[in-house]
Structure formats: structure tokens, C-alpha cells
Design a protein around this motif. Structure first.
Motif, short mmCIF file in Angstrom:
data_model
loop_
_atom_site.label_atom_id
_atom_site.label_comp_id
_atom_site.label_asym_id
_atom_site.label_seq_id
_atom_site.Cartn_x
_atom_site.Cartn_y
_atom_site.Cartn_z
N PHE A 78 -15.53 4.35 -4.24
CA PHE A 78 -14.16 4.59 -5.13
C PHE A 78 -13.08 4.25 -4.00
O PHE A 78 -12.07 3.69 -4.39
N ARG A 79 -13.24 4.55 -2.84
CA ARG A 79 -12.27 4.23 -1.78
C ARG A 79 -12.22 2.42 -1.69
O ARG A 79 -10.90 2.15 -1.68
N ALA A 80 -13.20 1.97 -1.87
CA ALA A 80 -13.13 0.36 -1.79
C ALA A 80 -12.51 -0.13 -2.97
O ALA A 80 -11.43 -1.01 -3.01
N GLU A 81 -12.59 0.43 -4.10
CA GLU A 81 -12.11 0.19 -5.62
C GLU A 81 -10.47 0.43 -5.39
O GLU A 81 -9.75 -0.65 -5.56
N VAL A 82 -10.05 1.72 -4.98
CA VAL A 82 -8.63 2.10 -5.07
C VAL A 82 -7.94 1.21 -4.07
O VAL A 82 -6.69 1.16 -4.26
N MET A 107 0.90 -1.23 0.07
CA MET A 107 -0.01 0.13 -0.05
C MET A 107 0.61 1.42 0.20
O MET A 107 1.82 1.32 0.79
N PRO A 108 0.42 2.29 -0.88
CA PRO A 108 1.33 3.40 -0.97
C PRO A 108 1.28 4.11 0.42
O PRO A 108 0.31 4.26 1.31
N SER A 109 2.62 4.72 0.74
CA SER A 109 2.59 5.60 2.01
C SER A 109 2.57 7.02 1.63
O SER A 109 2.34 7.40 0.62
N GLU A 110 2.26 7.97 2.63
CA GLU A 110 2.19 9.28 2.43
C GLU A 110 3.48 9.87 1.86
O GLU A 110 4.61 9.60 2.55
N PRO A 111 3.51 10.35 0.61
CA PRO A 111 4.72 11.03 0.06
C PRO A 111 5.03 12.17 0.92
O PRO A 111 4.28 13.10 1.47
N SER A 112 6.62 12.25 0.92
CA SER A 112 7.14 13.74 1.42
C SER A 112 6.38 14.89 0.71
O SER A 112 6.24 14.99 -0.50
N LEU A 156 -2.06 11.62 -5.00
CA LEU A 156 -3.40 11.51 -5.28
C LEU A 156 -4.00 10.08 -5.15
O LEU A 156 -5.13 10.18 -4.71
N LEU A 157 -2.96 9.24 -5.21
CA LEU A 157 -3.45 7.88 -4.99
C LEU A 157 -3.68 7.62 -3.53
O LEU A 157 -4.69 7.05 -2.98
N TYR A 158 -2.61 8.28 -2.63
CA TYR A 158 -3.01 8.03 -1.05
C TYR A 158 -4.08 8.63 -0.79
O TYR A 158 -4.81 8.08 0.07
N PHE A 159 -4.49 9.90 -1.17
CA PHE A 159 -5.60 10.51 -0.86
C PHE A 159 -6.82 9.83 -0.98
O PHE A 159 -7.93 9.54 -0.07
N LEU A 160 -6.95 9.06 -2.40
CA LEU A 160 -8.04 8.47 -2.41
C LEU A 160 -8.15 7.07 -1.83
O LEU A 160 -9.44 6.62 -1.50
N GLN A 161 -7.23 6.48 -1.29
CA GLN A 161 -7.18 5.47 -0.36
C GLN A 161 -7.51 5.51 0.90
O GLN A 161 -8.01 4.62 1.56
N ASN A 162 -7.21 6.88 1.38
CA ASN A 162 -7.15 6.91 2.91
C ASN A 162 -8.10 8.07 3.56
O ASN A 162 -8.62 8.17 4.60
N ASP A 163 -8.26 9.11 2.51
CA ASP A 163 -9.40 10.27 2.94
C ASP A 163 -10.72 9.62 3.15
O ASP A 163 -11.40 9.32 2.23
N GLU A 164 -11.25 9.95 4.28
CA GLU A 164 -12.88 9.62 4.64
C GLU A 164 -13.64 10.38 3.70
O GLU A 164 -14.68 9.86 3.61
N ALA A 165 -13.38 11.49 3.12
CA ALA A 165 -14.13 12.23 2.37
C ALA A 165 -14.44 11.74 0.89
O ALA A 165 -15.18 11.92 0.23
N VAL A 166 -13.67 10.46 0.52
CA VAL A 166 -13.75 10.04 -0.54
C VAL A 166 -14.97 8.89 -0.50
O VAL A 166 -15.21 8.25 0.43
#
Length: 629
Positions: free
Chosen positions: A351-355, A246-251, A337-347
Motif C-alpha cells: 500500500f505504501r508503495a502504491e500511494v 509529495m504532501p507534507s505533514e498538515p498542521s 490520511l494520505l500523509y500517514f499512508l505514504q510515510n508511516d512504517e506500519a503501513v
């Protein structure tokens, strides 16, 4: 930085001086003898083009040094670009075709002849990055004359002579610890994406776009500007849980930079996060790669893009800190962008389940947190050489199914000019790239002059080659760059062997060497590399023998039937049809070509209405081959 070592001298005088220096050990005091290397050919850039050049020159008998500024060889082909851009399998040839056959053999031997992996490699054209790297390293290891340097960056070059008689005498490099090395060579090849060596040698180049008035190109902007085609990463992702990271939060990540995607998700304009080819955020190229991996790219004409035009304008500068900053900016955007879509509760949940089913591959890029260590540099410097390749080189010949004839061709391509955009208007969410285009064209030829500088007599440039912005957008593809690299490697050998300028390389001899190597200079869909008549058909086609046979189609660049994704069956009306009877009109056309050959008219083969095209050509080929001896 350029160091001029002497006033203009003839080639003979210069070589005598260099030889005397070496004999006397006249090495600058700042360099120890162990820090000076002498080779026949120095290649800067371990890209696929640089590798093809190294193999070609070494196979001709030259001692080659391949110096790569990064730790990983193979350029983008080993750093995420696993879907190389070509249209038809019939267009594959030379060094790239050799690479694909090795890839296919690897998957067949490793997993089985009929395994899913052997099927998913798509005849060897689609490889996992780690496999691409393995195959490239094997190709290099087979050549005992190739020495490889990794993480050696160009510092400067030393030049002798003046004007158009300038010659590179040596180039200096530094390793990560700061130690410097000097390489003396007869011939130099710049195989970097950026054209760093050509710039250091004082060769003229352009960064940006020409206006329409420069070359009368329909796809050029009205006015010249400094815009560059956009960059992004070619990410490698999977849905296989056993190999997923799983992607981690980028710098540098800031949530506010990505919240703008939420209204688009709610609007229904985004059908899926990962998809193909449109209505998605991450383009998952099809067909997929072996072992359930995907090459992830920018969505052409999408409403959210991975590419960031305008953010890359300083990249061509040879400044490591600037390039690192641009690299990090693109990494933060692409990964963030991918990290946001996977982890932000506003998504939205769907979509969050897919990504969250997607992630990086645990077995790829293990030294760089599973992310590609190189950015996809689509365009940087472009040399202004002896020939400038433009949009017109990809056009149909008047009334012909084929593109305009280039008898001095040393490579060919079949993809067509395409640009992912050079600027952006509006928000990153819902805005639009400008300067974007995609043009269908017939397979085209690439003249030798695109490799050759105007100013330096012992440098060849197969990647940052001589082309307009629009023309470069047809050449900027790894299969073509490998073809140009292969040509550059053989040309470097011919120049060295003759003690001549690269401008003086006899193109006919170079073409013959390429054809013997399985490299094509014109697209012939039914006589491919490995066919016993391949060299003959390539020679005759490059003379123009297959032009004027079929009319121009109703639609420019008409393709064959779609196979899958961006891949098609062979371009129609590009056949040799050697078994077909040679009719009278074509016989007259072909006999006109014989006039310019050193074959007496009384020895021309008869065209009696019964002989086949192939038999007639074989007779001509035999006569021609004898005349060349």
C-alpha cells in the motif's frame, strides 16, 4: 446586521429618495465618496453561478459588480471539483455548455485538435482547475460592464421598507485591510454557497433536514433535525513524477488519529488506496483530467470517508474564524490520511508503495501549498422562497417517461438527488455514514420561484436556493447552479428595466430570453443548443407538448447506455423527433395546447396525416411569435 432606512414607502417614493440623496451627495459622514459604488446589479459570490449571472446581466446591458469574498474566482470549479455532476451530454446547455466549449477550444488550440489533452477534457466538461479559472476570467473579461472585486467580504446590508415590500438599498463590504466599501444597486443576487447575503437581508432560510411529514418525501428522515450534508476537499492529484509534489505533514497532524486504518488494510477490505468507485480510500474520478491529473473525491458508502458529517454544522454561521477552524479540521483529515499512508512504517509495504506514486500537482494551487483553497460546501443555508423544490419535482409525471411538468421552469437538471451523508455512526475506520442516498430520476425542470424570496423584492438566490434538503440534493450541482445563475442574471435585468419586483418578472419573457441564450427549460435529447429549432422546441416542451408521448419505464429514471463512470447516453424517450409524421392522436393532444394561446383556431396549421411534427410546430411557432410582437 440589517439597517432599516425608512418606513414603508412605495417603489416610486423610494427611488425618488435615493435619487435625491445621490443628487445632494447625502452620503453618511463615516463614508468617503470614493467608498460608495452605484451599479445596476450587485452579485455576491464569484462562484460559477455568480459568474453566469454576471455575464447574463451584463449582456442585457446592466452595469454589474461581482464581489467575491475569496482571492480566487470560480468557486469549487476552480478549486478541485473538475468532474462536474451531470448524467448526459444532451442535458448540457446555456452558460455551462458555453464554458465547456471554451474549455475544449483551449485544449485543442493549446495542444492540438487530436491531442490527448483534447481527448481527456471530455468534450470540455473536465478541465484542470487552472484552466477552469482561465476560462472563467476570459468570459468575464469579454463583458466591459462587469467590475470584479476579490477578497471583499460582506459586512451588512441596508434595508428600506417593511414586510414583503422590503428592498435592499445597499450592501457594505470590507477588504483584508479592514477598509469598508458600500455598494448601492437596483438588484442583488446572492451566489454564495452559504447564502450569506440572503441571511444578512433577513430572508427566511433553513439549515438542516425536514421530516417526512413536511413535504411527504421518501428520502427525508422521520423527524426534522439540524444535520447537514457532509463536506470534504476535492483534491487534485497526479502520478506524473515531473509534476508531482509529495504532501507534507498538515498542521495539527497526530499519528494516533490515523492508525485505525491499519487493521482495515490488513483485512483485505481495502483493495487499493486510489481507485474507483469502491473498495478504496480516495476516489480517483474517471475519466482522468488532461495532463494526467485526477479529481479526488469522497468514496460513496465507503468504510473510510474523506467527508466529515457533523463537523461542519457551524459552517453556515457567517463567522470567518469558525469557518477557518472547520476548514483546517477537514484539511488535516483529508491530507493527514494520505500523509500517514505514504510515510508511516506500519503501513503495509504494498500500500505504501502504491500511494507514494501519488502527489499534488506542482502547477495547481501554487498560492496555497498545492491544496484547494476552498472546501467543498455541499449544503449550508437553504432559502425558503416563493417555491420550494422537493423530491416530488424529480418524480415521473403519472405514467410518463418525463418528470412532472413545470411550465414556469427556468432551468433543468438530469442528475438526481444524492447525499454523501449527514451523520456518522461508529469509528471513522469501518463506521458508516447515515442520511446517505442516491436516487435515479428522469430529467426534471426547475421553477422560477426557487430563486425568489418571499420577503425582499430585489434579491435573487440561485445557489442557496429554495428547496427542501432532499430537493436541494438534486440542485446542488455546478451545471445546475450555472443555469440558475444565468436565469437570475436575466431576471435581474428584467426587474430593473421594469422598475418591478423580482416576483413580477414575466416568466414567459424570461424563458424566451433564456432560450435565445441557448439555455434549456426542459430536456429534449435530439434538439440541443445551437439547433435552429432549439427555442421553438424548448417553448413547446415547456408548455407540455412532449409530455404524455412515451410511457413511464419499468425502472424509474431509466438511463441510456453507460459511457464511462457516471456518464450515460441520452435518457430514452425524451426525443422531439421533428422529422416524424404528426399522427392523429398527437395532433389532437397538441391542438388542445393551442387553446390557451392567442392564436385563432381558424389559423391553426392543418394536421392532415402528412405534415411532420417539425413543420407543424414551425407554423405554430411563427403564429405565436407574431402574436407576441
Amino acid at each position: 446586521m440589517i439597517h432599516v432606512l425608512c418606513s414603508p414607502w412605495s417603489r416610486r417614493h423610494l427611488f425618488a429618495i435615493v435619487a435625491l440623496w445621490e443628487f445632494l451627495g447625502a452620503i453618511p459622514a463615516c463614508l468617503a465618496a470614493s467608498d460608495v459604488v452605484t451599479v445596476d446589479v450587485l452579485i455576491y459570490g464569484g462562484t460559477p453561478s455568480g459568474i453566469a449571472a454576471a455575464v447574463a446581466a451584463a449582456s442585457d446591458g446592466d452595469q454589474v459588480l461581482l464581489s467575491e469574498p475569496n482571492a480566487r474566482l470560480g468557486g469549487l470549479a476552480t478549486c478541485g471539483l473538475a468532474h462536474p455532476d451531470f448524467r448526459t451530454f444532451e442535458g448540457l446547455n446555456g452558460a455551462f455548455l458555453d464554458w465547456t466549449r471554451r474549455v475544449q477550444r483551449y485544449y485543442q488550440q493549446t495542444y492540438g485538435q487530436d491531442s490527448q489533452q483534447a481527448i481527456d477534457c471530455f468534450r470540455g466538461t473536465h478541465a484542470e482547475p487552472k484552466v477552469s479559472l482561465l476560462v472563467f476570467e476570459q468570459m468575464l473579461a469579454e463583458q466591459s460592464r462587469i467590475q470584479i472585486w476579490r477578497e471583499r467580504r460582506l459586512v451588512d446590508v441596508q434595508i428600506a421598507g417593511a414586510g414583503e415590500a422590503r428592498r435592499i438599498v445597499s450592501a457594505s463590504f470590507s477588504d483584508p485591510a479592514g477598509k469598508q466599501y458600500t455598494v448601492r444597486a437596483h438588484e442583488f443576487i446572492d451566489a454564495t454557497y452559504e447564502g450569506d447575503l440572503l441571511a444578512a437581508a433577513g430572508v427566511k432560510f433553513l439549515v438542516g433536514r425536514e421530516g417526512q411529514s413536511e413535504y411527504d418525501e421518501s428520502l427525508a428522515p422521520q423527524q426534522a433535525d439540524g444535520q447537514l450534508q457532509a463536506y470534504n476537499f476535492r483534491l487534485i492529484a497526479t502520478r506524473e513524477a515531473a509534476n508531482r509534489v509529495m504532501p507534507s505533514e498538515p498542521s495539527g497532524y497526530r499519528r494516533a488519529d490515523f492508525a485505525g486504518v491499519l487493521p482495515l488494510l490488513a483485512s483485505g477490505r481495502i483493495r487499493t488506496v486510489f481507485g474507483y468507485p469502491h473498495d478504496c480510500l480516495f476516489k480517483a474520478q474517471i475519466p482522468r483530467l488532461p495532463n494526467a491529473k485526477y479529481d479526488i473525491n469522497d468514496v460513496s458508502r465507503g468504510i473510510v470517508r474523506l467527508s466529515l458529517p457533523g463537523e461542519n454544522l457551524a459552517w453556515p454561521e457567517r463567522d470567518a474564524a469558525v469557518r477557518r477552524r472547520i476548514f483546517n479540521e477537514h484539511a488535516c483529515w483529508n491530507v493527514g490520511l494520505l500523509y500517514f499512508l505514504q510515510n508511516d512504517e506500519a503501513v503495509p509495504a504494498a500500500f505504501r508503495a502504491e500511494v507514494r506514486q501519488w502527489g499534488w500537482c506542482q502547477d495547481e494551487f501554487t498560492d496555497s501549498n498545492h491544496l484547494p483553497p476552498q472546501l467543498y460546501v455541499r449544503e449550508a443555508r437553504r432559502m425558503v422562497g416563493r417555491y420550494v423544490f422537493t423530491e416530488h419535482d424529480t418524480d415521473h409525471a403519472p405514467g410518463d417517461a418525463r418528470a412532472v411538468l413545470r411550465r414556469d421552469a427556468i432551468a433543468m437538471g438530469d442528475y438526481g438527488p444524492n447525499c454523501h451523508g449527514t451523520a456518522h455512526q461508529g469509528s471513522r475506520f469501518g463506521g458508516k455514514h447515515s442520511g446517505e442516498f442516491y436516487k435515479s430520476v428522469p430529467p426534471y425542470q426547475i421553477p422560477y420561484g426557487v430563486l425568489v424570496p418571499r420577503e425582499v423584492v430585489n434579491l435573487l438566490v440561485p445557489v442557496a436556493c429554495s428547496a427542501s434538503h432532499v430537493g436541494f440534493c438534486a440542485l446542488r450541482l455546478e451545471p445546475i447552479w450555472m443555469s440558475l445563475g444565468q436565469a437570475a442574471g436575466h431576471a435581474a435585468h428584467l426587474a430593473r428595466a421594469a422598475q418591478a419586483s423580482v416576483r413580477e418578472v414575466p416568466v414567459g419573457v424570461l424563458q424566451s430570453r433564456l432560450h435565445a441564450d441557448g439555455a434549456a427549460t426542459i430536456y429534449i435529447s435530439d434538439v440541443g443548443s445551437g439547433h435552429p429549432d432549439f427555442a421553438m422546441v424548448q417553448w413547446w416542451g415547456t408548455l407540455g407538448g412532449f409530455h404524455g408521448i412515451a410511457p413511464m419505464p419499468k425502472k424509474s429514471g431509466q438511463r441510456g447506455k453507460n459511457i464511462v463512470g457516471q456518464y450515460y447516453e441520452a435518457f430514452p424517450n425524451h426525443l422531439a423527433e421533428l422529422e416524424r409524421t404528426l399522427d392523429a392522436p398527437l395532433a389532437r393532444q397538441w391542438q388542445k395546447l393551442l387553446v390557451d394561446l392567442p392564436v385563432p383556431a381558424d389559423r391553426w396549421p392543418s394536421a392532415d396525416g402528412r405534415i411532420s411534427r417539425g413543420d407543424w410546430l414551425r407554423a405554430v411557432w411563427k403564429l405565436h411569435s407574431r402574436s407576441e410582437q
